[in-house]
Design a protein around this motif. Structure first.
Motif, PDB file in Angstrom:
ATOM      1  N   UNK A  84       0.819  -1.216   0.000  1.00 26.53           N
ATOM      2  CA  UNK A  84       0.000   0.000   0.000  1.00 26.53           C
ATOM      3  C   UNK A  84       0.854   1.268   0.000  1.00 26.53           C
ATOM      4  N   UNK A  85       1.775   1.343   0.959  1.00 30.07           N
ATOM      5  CA  UNK A  85       2.605   2.548   1.064  1.00 30.07           C
ATOM      6  C   UNK A  85       3.580   2.711  -0.079  1.00 30.07           C
ATOM      7  N   UNK A  86       3.844   1.617  -0.802  1.00 28.58           N
ATOM      8  CA  UNK A  86       4.781   1.679  -1.927  1.00 28.58           C
ATOM      9  C   UNK A  86       4.077   2.141  -3.197  1.00 28.58           C
ATOM     10  N   UNK A  87       2.852   1.660  -3.403  1.00 32.54           N
ATOM     11  CA  UNK A  87       2.160   1.896  -4.661  1.00 32.54           C
ATOM     12  C   UNK A  87       1.250   3.116  -4.636  1.00 32.54           C
ATOM     13  N   UNK A  88       0.788   3.528  -3.466  1.00 39.57           N
ATOM     14  CA  UNK A  88      -0.135   4.655  -3.375  1.00 39.57           C
ATOM     15  C   UNK A  88       0.563   5.902  -2.837  1.00 39.57           C
TER      16      UNK A  88
END
Length: 517
Positions: A96-100
């Motif tokens: 989540x924190x990597x892609x968004x």
């Protein structure tokens, strides 16, 4: 509190608690989620910290708590399905924190990603599959981290923020980041050990009393800090006075040796600055116009309406609106009435200048013209130029000139004010981190303003226009500074503080004098 209220109501009328709680959480959660999506679109920073945009996340957890035992009994949840659900949820959480872009997209729709991912892990539970993720998650290390998760969530943010402020950086390197995580874990463990566990061991009444005392302590401490900051911020300082001359300090006749910033507080303070807006300084009485296009007409009567002989209309976007603070000073002195017609990102023109093909702005400008012709004010105050930013982009659009020509045909004078610079950074934040007088908070004037104003080379300027060039009242010959005469010039990256705008009143008064009033 919601659950307690529903439980009490259910006990009184004998309804089914499970069904009523489900309905309540669906209603509250649905409303919160809809508001979260809306507010994230219109004001993401506010949505990120707004409680109402987060209620649905707790409602989702409540629904899961109500229904998970019934879901687990479904025959479709085979060990293989549980393993897939569990790993899918973990992968989604980690990615989540990597892609968004979580700092820009949350909460809104994007918050469904981590919350549903967590729900997948919980529904998967103990999979009974040898490759299930529960074998990893039930290990001692991750279970300990899980026990600390909420105090860790609470502690990491202030520790990170204070570290960034202390170091003056916008991101941390690996060593600094590890230190923040380490300190956060220590504080989380202490909170878990000496607060969470001790409160959990109390009976309900003692736990409520203890929680109330802790909450009251936080409220008193925070309220005292805010009260102190507000008291310091509200220390009466008269802009234009010898200690805070504002634009007066840029006059060649001003004795700069008499001005010692070390002995004078900055006004408005850094606490006040983001709210130091011209609209807040004047009591406008607003109502819809019969000309439509969502046009609102706002008025401020003269101090003595019976003897007032002049009415001046301020028209345009926020960069025109900010000069209403200066006009209000003149109106008070000369007993004028004021009229305001404002629309964000829509300066007075015959078309939309800021957003191409914005029909709403074009229609609004047409309604403004009809309103002005109908009320026929003694003068209109609006912008003479726009887009003053690094790279010498200032211009006087053809649409401005055509709007002036239409007012000339109606016999209405125009006082056109040169636009103020737009910076590439928030001036208040810069002064807060770099300090007063820091060179990093000033911009070279020659990268913002041409030596001649743009209207001087635009054809067709009608004779009804008087120009007010405020560039020398905002910038000195070399720099456009964040602070002038102990007065903070900007409230953000492109709008003047109302306090500084008020000190520009003499410059605007001179322009009105040229009308022969």
């Amino acid at each position: 509190m919601v659950v307690a209220g529903v439980a009490i109501a259910t006990r009184r009328d004998g309804a089914d608690l499970h069904r009523r709680l489900t309905g309540t959480l669906l209603a509250v959660g649905g409303a919160s989620f809809a508001y979260s999506v809306y507010l994230t679109l219109v004001n993401q920073p506010l949505a990120y910290f707004h409680s109402a945009t987060r209620i649905w996340e707790f409602a989702l957890g409540g629904l899961l708590a109500l229904w998970i035992s019934r879901i687990e009994d479904r025959p479709e949840l085979t060990p293989g399905t549980r393993a897939v659900l569990g790993w899918g949820g973990v992968v989604a959480l980690v990615s989540c924190g990597i892609l968004l872009q979580v700092d820009r997209a949350f909460p809104g729709w994007a918050a469904l990603w981590p919350t549903l991912a967590a729900a997948m892990v919980l529904v998967a539970g103990r999979s009974g599959h040898r490759f299930g993720v529960d074998h990893l998650l039930s290990g001692r290390v991750l279970r300990t981290i899980g026990d600390l998760s909420f105090p860790l969530y609470l502690w990491h943010w202030p520790i990170l923020t204070l570290t960034l402020v202390r170091t003056g950086q916008d991101r941390l390197d690996l060593e600094q980041g590890a230190a923040v995580i380490g300190v956060s874990f220590v504080l989380a463990w202490l909170t878990h050990r000496f607060v969470e566990q001790r409160v959990a061991a109390l009976d309900v009444r003692r736990a409520l009393r203890t929680g109330g005392v802790l909450a009251l302590t936080v409220l008193v401490a925070a309220g005292s800090w805010y009260g102190l900051a507000a008291a310091r911020a509200s220390t009466p300082v008269l802009a234009g006075s010898p200690s805070h001359p504002g634009t007066g300090a840029l006059s060649p006749q001003f004795d700069l040796a008499s001005l010692d910033p070390a002995d004078a507080e900055l006004t408005p303070s850094l606490v006040q600055a983001p709210d130091d807006w011209s609209y807040h300084r004047t009591s406008w009485d607003c109502g819809p116009s019969e000309h439509g296009a969502d046009l609102e007409v706002c008025t401020v009567p003269a101090p003595d309406p019976e003897t007032s002989e002049r009415t001046v209309a301020v028209v345009g976007d926020s960069h025109a609106q900010q000069y209403a603070a200066a006009l209000a000073v003149i109106a008070e002195q000369r007993n004028w009435s004021m009229v305001g017609m404002f629309r964000g990102a829509c300066p007075m023109s015959v078309r939309s200048e800021t957003v191409a093909d914005d029909q709403g702005c074009t229609d609004w400008n047409a309604a403004v013209h009809d309103q002005l012709v109908e009320m026929h004010p003694d003068a209109v105050l609006t912008l003479a130029s726009r887009d003053v930013r690094p790279g010498l982009h200032e211009q006087t659009p053809e649409g401005f000139v055509q709007a002036w020509q239409r007012l000339d045909a109606a016999g209405i004078p125009v006082v056109a004010v040169r636009d103020n610079p737009r910076f590439d950074f928030n001036v208040v934040d810069c002064v807060a981190t770099q300090g007063r007088g820091a060179p990093d908070c000033d911009v070279d004037r020659h990268t913002l303003y041409q030596p001649y104003p743009p209207w001087s080379v635009v054809p067709g300027v009608p004779p009804n226009v008087v120009f007010a060039d405020v560039s020398d009242g905002i910038c000195d010959p070399a720099l456009c500074r964040s602070e002038v005469g102990n007065v903070l010039v900007y409230m953000d990256d492109n709008h003047l503080t109302a306090t500084y705008a008020e000190t520009l009143a003499p410059t605007l008064a001179t322009a009105f004098d040229h009308l022969g009033w």
